[in-house]
Design a protein around this motif. Sequence first.
Motif, PDB file in Angstrom:
ATOM      1  N   LYS A  89      45.822  42.592  38.554  1.00 45.05           N
ATOM      2  CA  LYS A  89      45.255  41.269  38.252  1.00 45.05           C
ATOM      3  C   LYS A  89      44.777  40.584  39.527  1.00 45.05           C
ATOM      4  CE  LYS A  89      46.339  36.893  35.927  1.00 45.05           C
ATOM      5  NZ  LYS A  89      45.863  36.088  37.063  1.00 45.05           N
ATOM      6  N   ALA A  90      45.571  40.708  40.603  1.00 43.97           N
ATOM      7  CA  ALA A  90      45.169  40.079  41.858  1.00 43.97           C
ATOM      8  C   ALA A  90      43.889  40.705  42.396  1.00 43.97           C
ATOM      9  CB  ALA A  90      46.305  40.207  42.885  1.00 43.97           C
ATOM     10  N   ARG A  91      43.776  42.027  42.287  1.00 46.99           N
ATOM     11  CA  ARG A  91      42.552  42.690  42.752  1.00 46.99           C
ATOM     12  C   ARG A  91      41.356  42.285  41.895  1.00 46.99           C
ATOM     13  NH1 ARG A  91      44.614  48.925  43.960  1.00 46.99           N
ATOM     14  NH2 ARG A  91      45.882  48.403  45.804  1.00 46.99           N
ATOM     15  N   ARG A  92      41.559  42.202  40.564  1.00 47.02           N
ATOM     16  CA  ARG A  92      40.462  41.797  39.690  1.00 47.02           C
ATOM     17  C   ARG A  92      40.031  40.357  39.991  1.00 47.02           C
ATOM     18  NH1 ARG A  92      42.778  43.097  35.515  1.00 47.02           N
ATOM     19  NH2 ARG A  92      43.616  41.080  34.832  1.00 47.02           N
ATOM     20  N   ASP A  93      41.011  39.486  40.206  1.00 57.59           N
ATOM     21  CA  ASP A  93      40.669  38.098  40.552  1.00 57.59           C
ATOM     22  C   ASP A  93      39.927  38.035  41.875  1.00 57.59           C
ATOM     23  OD1 ASP A  93      41.915  37.351  38.241  1.00 57.59           O
ATOM     24  OD2 ASP A  93      43.819  36.806  39.213  1.00 57.59           O
ATOM     25  N   GLU A  94      40.344  38.879  42.825  1.00 60.09           N
ATOM     26  CA  GLU A  94      39.676  38.878  44.118  1.00 60.09           C
ATOM     27  C   GLU A  94      38.246  39.386  43.992  1.00 60.09           C
ATOM     28  OE1 GLU A  94      39.289  38.270  48.223  1.00 60.09           O
ATOM     29  OE2 GLU A  94      40.750  37.560  46.745  1.00 60.09           O
ATOM     30  N   ARG A  95      38.036  40.441  43.168  1.00 57.80           N
ATOM     31  CA  ARG A  95      36.662  40.937  42.954  1.00 57.80           C
ATOM     32  C   ARG A  95      35.800  39.869  42.282  1.00 57.80           C
ATOM     33  NH1 ARG A  95      39.343  45.800  41.490  1.00 57.80           N
ATOM     34  NH2 ARG A  95      39.136  45.244  39.285  1.00 57.80           N
ATOM     35  N   ASP A  96      36.381  39.187  41.293  1.00 62.06           N
ATOM     36  CA  ASP A  96      35.616  38.125  40.623  1.00 62.06           C
ATOM     37  C   ASP A  96      35.282  37.002  41.597  1.00 62.06           C
ATOM     38  OD1 ASP A  96      35.837  39.607  38.317  1.00 62.06           O
ATOM     39  OD2 ASP A  96      37.537  38.448  37.512  1.00 62.06           O
ATOM     40  N   ARG A  97      36.252  36.665  42.467  1.00 66.29           N
ATOM     41  CA  ARG A  97      35.997  35.595  43.435  1.00 66.29           C
ATOM     42  C   ARG A  97      34.903  35.983  44.415  1.00 66.29           C
ATOM     43  NH1 ARG A  97      37.177  34.047  48.425  1.00 66.29           N
ATOM     44  NH2 ARG A  97      38.222  36.020  48.870  1.00 66.29           N
ATOM     45  N   LEU A  98      34.980  37.244  44.887  1.00 67.57           N
ATOM     46  CA  LEU A  98      33.956  37.698  45.828  1.00 67.57           C
ATOM     47  C   LEU A  98      32.585  37.761  45.151  1.00 67.57           C
ATOM     48  CD1 LEU A  98      35.906  40.528  47.692  1.00 67.57           C
ATOM     49  CD2 LEU A  98      35.348  38.245  48.541  1.00 67.57           C
ATOM     50  N   ALA A  99      32.552  38.227  43.876  1.00 68.96           N
ATOM     51  CA  ALA A  99      31.274  38.281  43.165  1.00 68.96           C
ATOM     52  C   ALA A  99      30.712  36.877  42.953  1.00 68.96           C
ATOM     53  CB  ALA A  99      31.461  38.994  41.820  1.00 68.96           C
ATOM     54  N   SER A 100      31.570  35.945  42.554  1.00 67.44           N
ATOM     55  CA  SER A 100      31.114  34.561  42.369  1.00 67.44           C
ATOM     56  C   SER A 100      30.646  33.971  43.694  1.00 67.44           C
ATOM     57  CB  SER A 100      32.255  33.724  41.781  1.00 67.44           C
ATOM     58  OG  SER A 100      31.863  32.371  41.658  1.00 67.44           O
ATOM     59  N   GLN A 101      31.378  34.271  44.761  1.00 68.83           N
ATOM     60  CA  GLN A 101      30.968  33.769  46.073  1.00 68.83           C
ATOM     61  C   GLN A 101      29.630  34.368  46.485  1.00 68.83           C
ATOM     62  OE1 GLN A 101      33.855  34.542  49.095  1.00 68.83           O
ATOM     63  NE2 GLN A 101      32.800  33.370  50.657  1.00 68.83           N
ATOM     64  N   GLY A 102      29.419  35.678  46.165  1.00 63.24           N
ATOM     65  CA  GLY A 102      28.147  36.307  46.498  1.00 63.24           C
ATOM     66  C   GLY A 102      26.996  35.681  45.710  1.00 63.24           C
ATOM     67  N   ARG A 103      27.244  35.413  44.409  1.00 63.63           N
ATOM     68  CA  ARG A 103      26.199  34.770  43.612  1.00 63.63           C
ATOM     69  C   ARG A 103      25.876  33.381  44.144  1.00 63.63           C
ATOM     70  NH1 ARG A 103      29.218  37.307  39.444  1.00 63.63           N
ATOM     71  NH2 ARG A 103      30.344  35.359  39.034  1.00 63.63           N
ATOM     72  N   GLU A 104      26.926  32.640  44.528  1.00 65.65           N
ATOM     73  CA  GLU A 104      26.677  31.303  45.081  1.00 65.65           C
ATOM     74  C   GLU A 104      25.890  31.367  46.388  1.00 65.65           C
ATOM     75  OE1 GLU A 104      30.438  29.486  45.466  1.00 65.65           O
ATOM     76  OE2 GLU A 104      30.755  29.188  43.300  1.00 65.65           O
TER      77      GLU A 104
END
Length: 245
Positions: free
Chosen positions: A199-214
């Motif tokens: 879950k922590a890795r998935r949250d981190e991937r989602d955070r990085l993807a959202s940060q990349g989109r931003e």
Amino acid sequence: MQRSGSDLAAVRHAASEASASQPSRSSSDVSLRRKRRSRAREPGLTLEQQQKAVQDAAFDRYIAGLRQDAQKVVSAAKMWQDTVKGGMDDEQMEKSEKRSLCQKYQAQVLAQIENNKARRAEARREFIEAASSHSFPLFTETFISLPEVEEYERQRKEHWRKELDQQMATNQILHNLELKKHHDMAIASYKQNVKSTTKARRDERDRLASQGRELVASWERDIRIKQLKRAMDVGKDVVKDIDVL
């Protein structure tokens, strides 16, 4: 005039006697004055020489203090080594005394066991001899033969052995249950750790993807603003485009 001449002669005579009575004092005063004049003739120390003398004296005092501290450290280290050695010797002596005491107790217990065995064997032999030497009345209802006694002892020992086996089996079952409990807890903890890590890795991937989109959106917005500024510089109407931003 004649009287005054005699008085002057008396004064001179008294002065000469006084000087003759104090020769050591006059000579000491002369030597002291000579020493003072010789010291006055000696050249004085310069400021650099005085500073060097003060530094040398201070260094000598520091070295003396350092030597005293070193001697104190050596004495303290030797005292500590003696204390540790004494403690180790006492501990070794205590261990040796305990070992000898345990050996003594063990020998006493073994001797007592052997003594009990011998006493029981002797009592049994005396009982058999007494029974065989006298003709007691034999009642068939209450007569118990030696094979029956041995069989009874064998059954009792077997019963005790079964009870011990059951107790050992129960203890083994309880031990296995405890091991299984710990094993299950370890597996559950491992699964929980894997789940939380995933879950922590998935949250981190989602955070990085959202940060990349931003970042991409911010970069595109900056490019768009620069394009609008260039269009404004050439006089184009970009109000609607700015409202879209």
